[in-house]
Write a protein that holds these residues in place. Structure first.
Motif, PDB file in Angstrom:
ATOM      1  N   LEU A 133      46.516  51.040  48.503  1.00 17.62           N
ATOM      2  CA  LEU A 133      46.631  49.683  49.170  1.00 17.62           C
ATOM      3  C   LEU A 133      47.680  48.988  48.515  1.00 17.62           C
ATOM      4  O   LEU A 133      48.619  48.457  49.257  1.00 17.62           O
ATOM      5  CB  LEU A 133      45.573  48.879  48.875  1.00 17.62           C
ATOM      6  CG  LEU A 133      44.382  48.881  49.832  1.00 17.62           C
ATOM      7  CD1 LEU A 133      43.216  47.848  49.389  1.00 17.62           C
ATOM      8  CD2 LEU A 133      44.812  48.349  51.079  1.00 17.62           C
ATOM      9  N   PRO A 134      47.880  48.933  47.069  1.00 15.72           N
ATOM     10  CA  PRO A 134      49.034  48.202  46.817  1.00 15.72           C
ATOM     11  C   PRO A 134      50.514  48.901  47.167  1.00 15.72           C
ATOM     12  O   PRO A 134      51.649  48.334  47.257  1.00 15.72           O
ATOM     13  CB  PRO A 134      49.242  48.521  45.197  1.00 15.72           C
ATOM     14  CG  PRO A 134      47.846  48.764  44.934  1.00 15.72           C
ATOM     15  CD  PRO A 134      47.496  49.636  46.179  1.00 15.72           C
ATOM     16  N   LYS A 135      50.386  49.887  47.798  1.00 13.10           N
ATOM     17  CA  LYS A 135      51.680  50.556  48.240  1.00 13.10           C
ATOM     18  C   LYS A 135      52.070  50.261  49.788  1.00 13.10           C
ATOM     19  O   LYS A 135      53.395  50.508  50.247  1.00 13.10           O
ATOM     20  CB  LYS A 135      51.654  52.189  48.269  1.00 13.10           C
ATOM     21  CG  LYS A 135      51.519  52.591  46.800  1.00 13.10           C
ATOM     22  CD  LYS A 135      51.427  54.252  46.557  1.00 13.10           C
ATOM     23  CE  LYS A 135      51.215  54.698  45.488  1.00 13.10           C
ATOM     24  NZ  LYS A 135      50.563  56.140  45.208  1.00 13.10           N
ATOM     25  N   ILE A 136      51.307  49.448  50.573  1.00 17.49           N
ATOM     26  CA  ILE A 136      51.424  49.206  51.788  1.00 17.49           C
ATOM     27  C   ILE A 136      52.967  48.505  51.952  1.00 17.49           C
ATOM     28  O   ILE A 136      53.764  48.961  52.989  1.00 17.49           O
ATOM     29  CB  ILE A 136      50.402  48.319  52.358  1.00 17.49           C
ATOM     30  CG1 ILE A 136      49.065  49.234  52.540  1.00 17.49           C
ATOM     31  CG2 ILE A 136      50.742  47.614  53.743  1.00 17.49           C
ATOM     32  CD1 ILE A 136      47.845  48.362  52.857  1.00 17.49           C
TER      33      ILE A 136
ATOM     34  N   ASN B 189      51.438  44.092  41.385  1.00 14.50           N
ATOM     35  CA  ASN B 189      51.115  45.071  40.135  1.00 14.50           C
ATOM     36  C   ASN B 189      49.790  44.912  39.450  1.00 14.50           C
ATOM     37  O   ASN B 189      49.859  45.759  38.409  1.00 14.50           O
ATOM     38  CB  ASN B 189      52.556  44.998  39.412  1.00 14.50           C
ATOM     39  CG  ASN B 189      53.908  45.110  39.814  1.00 14.50           C
ATOM     40  OD1 ASN B 189      53.779  46.132  40.671  1.00 14.50           O
ATOM     41  ND2 ASN B 189      54.885  44.382  39.672  1.00 14.50           N
ATOM     42  N   PHE B 190      48.991  44.220  39.867  1.00 11.06           N
ATOM     43  CA  PHE B 190      47.729  44.226  39.272  1.00 11.06           C
ATOM     44  C   PHE B 190      47.009  45.560  39.495  1.00 11.06           C
ATOM     45  O   PHE B 190      47.122  46.368  40.489  1.00 11.06           O
ATOM     46  CB  PHE B 190      46.816  43.426  39.884  1.00 11.06           C
ATOM     47  CG  PHE B 190      47.067  41.861  39.735  1.00 11.06           C
ATOM     48  CD1 PHE B 190      47.554  41.393  38.577  1.00 11.06           C
ATOM     49  CD2 PHE B 190      46.666  40.825  40.705  1.00 11.06           C
ATOM     50  CE1 PHE B 190      47.930  40.123  38.358  1.00 11.06           C
ATOM     51  CE2 PHE B 190      46.743  39.543  40.288  1.00 11.06           C
ATOM     52  CZ  PHE B 190      47.573  39.193  39.122  1.00 11.06           C
ATOM     53  N   GLY B 191      46.516  46.128  38.172  1.00 13.92           N
ATOM     54  CA  GLY B 191      45.605  47.358  38.385  1.00 13.92           C
ATOM     55  C   GLY B 191      44.374  46.997  38.682  1.00 13.92           C
ATOM     56  O   GLY B 191      43.545  46.199  38.182  1.00 13.92           O
ATOM     57  N   ILE B 192      43.696  47.317  39.903  1.00 17.14           N
ATOM     58  CA  ILE B 192      42.696  46.987  40.311  1.00 17.14           C
ATOM     59  C   ILE B 192      41.484  47.864  40.608  1.00 17.14           C
ATOM     60  O   ILE B 192      42.044  49.235  41.012  1.00 17.14           O
ATOM     61  CB  ILE B 192      42.509  45.981  41.574  1.00 17.14           C
ATOM     62  CG1 ILE B 192      43.746  46.382  42.594  1.00 17.14           C
ATOM     63  CG2 ILE B 192      43.009  44.651  41.126  1.00 17.14           C
ATOM     64  CD1 ILE B 192      43.241  47.481  43.385  1.00 17.14           C
TER      65      ILE B 192
END
Length: 580
Positions: A102-105, A485-488
């Motif tokens: 998801l963060p890479k979208i 950059n949150f780790g979730i």
């Protein structure tokens, strides 16, 4: 309409959906070579493979589904969980997949393509302001150009200027003689609007009347056309200057709604450089003087009621089709210089026969077989029962429509106590979305009040959701870069969060499909649905007041929804609003 030869392939998209779908399909095809999977609202993908096998084997689909799930689960365990429900094979992406991907979208880019696409759209006659009957061509064409560039094709967007032929000769002569028709019966907007294309309209109406009733005027028009095609510079310049004068206003009208072109191709260029004569001589090498040049396409299954297809009149002047052939040979040459590519034309459904003739002549008479040439046909827009004719002066222009939409948008925003800075983009977006949300091959019944409904399937509903997102991020006092950059973790998430995540990861695949099939309605519905899911999430899931880990996870979802809505709207040619 789907052109498989123009399929937009999705390359390594951070193990996003395309790779997952391929992996699932490869497993399912071990059981059924015709297996397929579809998106689902209840899970990521679903398959009816078990039902198909049940028919062949005479067995219970639920049992078959469980057997398949048991065998393929071990090979999909990293990213996908497989469950069965009454024979349906349902596939759920894992927490690990969401956390990683998801963060890479926002980071994905399509690989550069090795094809050149020449897209032609709009190309209205320079006979006055563009009326709203032509707006669907421009809006669909603009969308196609945007999505091809988004998918990283070498794309050129062309506009073909008709500055030769009878209509422009009529206008040029009427303008030269200062013949004008009073614009009675038209709106005050048209009468009072000052711009080149509006200045041409009374000449056009008067010229057409004179051409029908005044033999001397008609003969002069015919003589201008004959001289121009014989290379007479004065005749060519008379028509070309008139066309450019009108075109300047038409371009302004299109740029006002953020529709732009890479290149303008003038019909007169192909007369002046001899390419039109080359086409005539190639198709009719044995033609005689003072006789029309004609060809017969019956052997290819094309027959006209009036007989053969005319390429040149008995006086030697060409017809529009002939000049269009020369123009397309020019476009073909551009693609050959690049190496490979395709030609796309956006056309009304009433041009299907003409396009078939053009394509057949190029394929069969000029042996153009190495380059794909396709048309995206669209049905027409019914503007509350109105019919339009520029020749009779019975028109509503796109300027008048968008001006009305902008003013109504401003009024609605004032009523709702919204900030009104973006009312222009709200009004224009309303018109565009109302047209793009309908399949191009379906007719549209357009009503402005429906297009400006903030609670319906409209651009302003999506723009409002976007503005709420901007405000929410602003209130967090955390930068978007920091949020990204949150780790979730996505374990034990609320259903409203999961529905957002499931739809976010579909973005590039939906864009791929909407581009491959030239169906903007697929993308339009997708971003509307995403905005709807965000509204449900916004109402159900506290963000800023949630526990820290939950707050971070939800803020990341909010930022990703913002990214997808902004890019989705941009592909539709619609601007976002950051504050309402």
């Amino acid at each position: 309409m789907c052109f498989q030869s123009l399929k937009i392939y999705n390359y390594k998209i951070f193990k996003m959906l395309s790779n997952i779908k391929t992996k699932i399909l490869s497993e399912l095809k071990k059981f059924d070579e015709n297996a397929s999977i579809e998106f689902s609202e209840h899970c990521e993908f679903t398959s009816t493979t078990a039902f198909k096998l049940a028919k062949k084997q005479g067995r219970n689909p639920s049992l078959i589904g469980k057997e398949i799930a048991a065998q393929i689960s071990k090979n999909l365990a990293d990213d996908v969980e497989v469950k069965t429900l009454n024979g349906y094979l349902n596939f759920y992406l894992t927490d690990k997949f969401y956390s990683e991907n998801l963060p890479k979208i926002p980071d994905f880019k399509f690989n550069k393509r090795d094809e050149k696409i020449i897209l032609e759209h709009t190309s209205v006659n320079p006979s006055g302001p563009i009326h709203i009957g032509r707006i669907r061509n421009a809006i669909i064409g603009d969308y196609i150009g945007r999505i091809l560039k988004f998918c990283n094709y070498e794309t050129e967007i062309h506009y073909y200027v008709n500055d030769m032929g009878k209509q422009i000769a009529i206008i040029a002569l009427a303008r030269d003689k200062n013949l004008k028709k009073e614009l009675s019966g038209l709106s005050d907007f048209i009468k009072n609007f000052v711009r080149n294309d509006y200045e041409i309209l009374p000449h056009y109406i008067a010229g057409n009347e004179y051409y029908e009733i005044d033999e001397e005027f008609k003969n002069q028009v015919d003589e201008i056309i004959r001289k121009a095609e014989s290379g007479d510079k004065d005749a060519i310049n008379l028509m070309k200057e008139t066309a450019k004068f009108c075109l300047d206003g038409q371009i302004q009208a299109l740029e006002n709604i953020d529709i732009k072109f890479d290149k303008f191709d003038y019909e007169s260029e192909f007369v002046e450089n001899g390419k039109v004569n080359e086409v005539i001589n190639h198709l009719c090498p044995d033609r005689k003087d003072n006789e029309p040049a004609e060809i017969d396409l019956e052997e290819y299954g094309i027959k006209r009621e009036k007989g053969k297809i005319i390429i040149a009149r008995s006086n030697g002047t060409s017809v529009y089709l002939t000049r269009d052939i020369a123009y397309h040979l020019y476009k073909i040459n551009l693609i050959n210089k690049f190496g490979s590519g395709k030609i796309l034309n956006v056309l009304g459904e009433d041009h299907k026969q003409e396009f078939l003739e053009l394509k057949t002549i190029l394929n069969k008479k000029f042996n153009v077989t190495n380059i794909s040439m396709s048309a995206i046909f669209f049905s027409f827009v019914n503007f509350e029962g109105k019919k339009f004719s520029t020749r009779k002066g019975n028109i509503i222009t796109i300027d008048e429509l968008t001006n009305d939409a902008i003013e109504k948008a401003k009024g609605i925003m004032l009523e709702k106590n919204f900030a009104t800075e973006g009312y222009k983009d709200i009004g224009i977006g309303a018109v565009k979305y109302a047209i793009l949300k309908i399949d191009p091959q379906k007719q549209i019944n357009f009503k402005l009040e429906d297009a400006l409904n903030f609670e319906g399937e409209t651009a302003c509903y999506i723009q409002y959701a976007y503005a709420r997102i901007c405000r929410l991020i602003e209130k967090s006092n955390i930068s978007e870069n920091e949020i990204k950059n949150f780790g979730i973790s996505y374990q034990n998430v609320d259903d409203a969060e999961l529905n957002l995540a499931r739809n976010l990861i579909k973005f590039y695949d939906i864009a791929e499909k909407a581009g491959n099939e030239f169906r903007p309605n697929l993308l339009a519905f997708y971003i509307y649905n995403l905005a709807t899911l965000f509204s449900k999430f916004y109402d159900k899931c506290p963000v800023l007041n949630a526990e820290e880990d939950v707050k971070k996870r939800r803020l990341l979802l909010v930022v990703l929804v913002k990214f997808v809505l902004k890019n989705g709207l941009n592909l539709l040619g619609i601007k976002t609003i950051e504050r309402m």
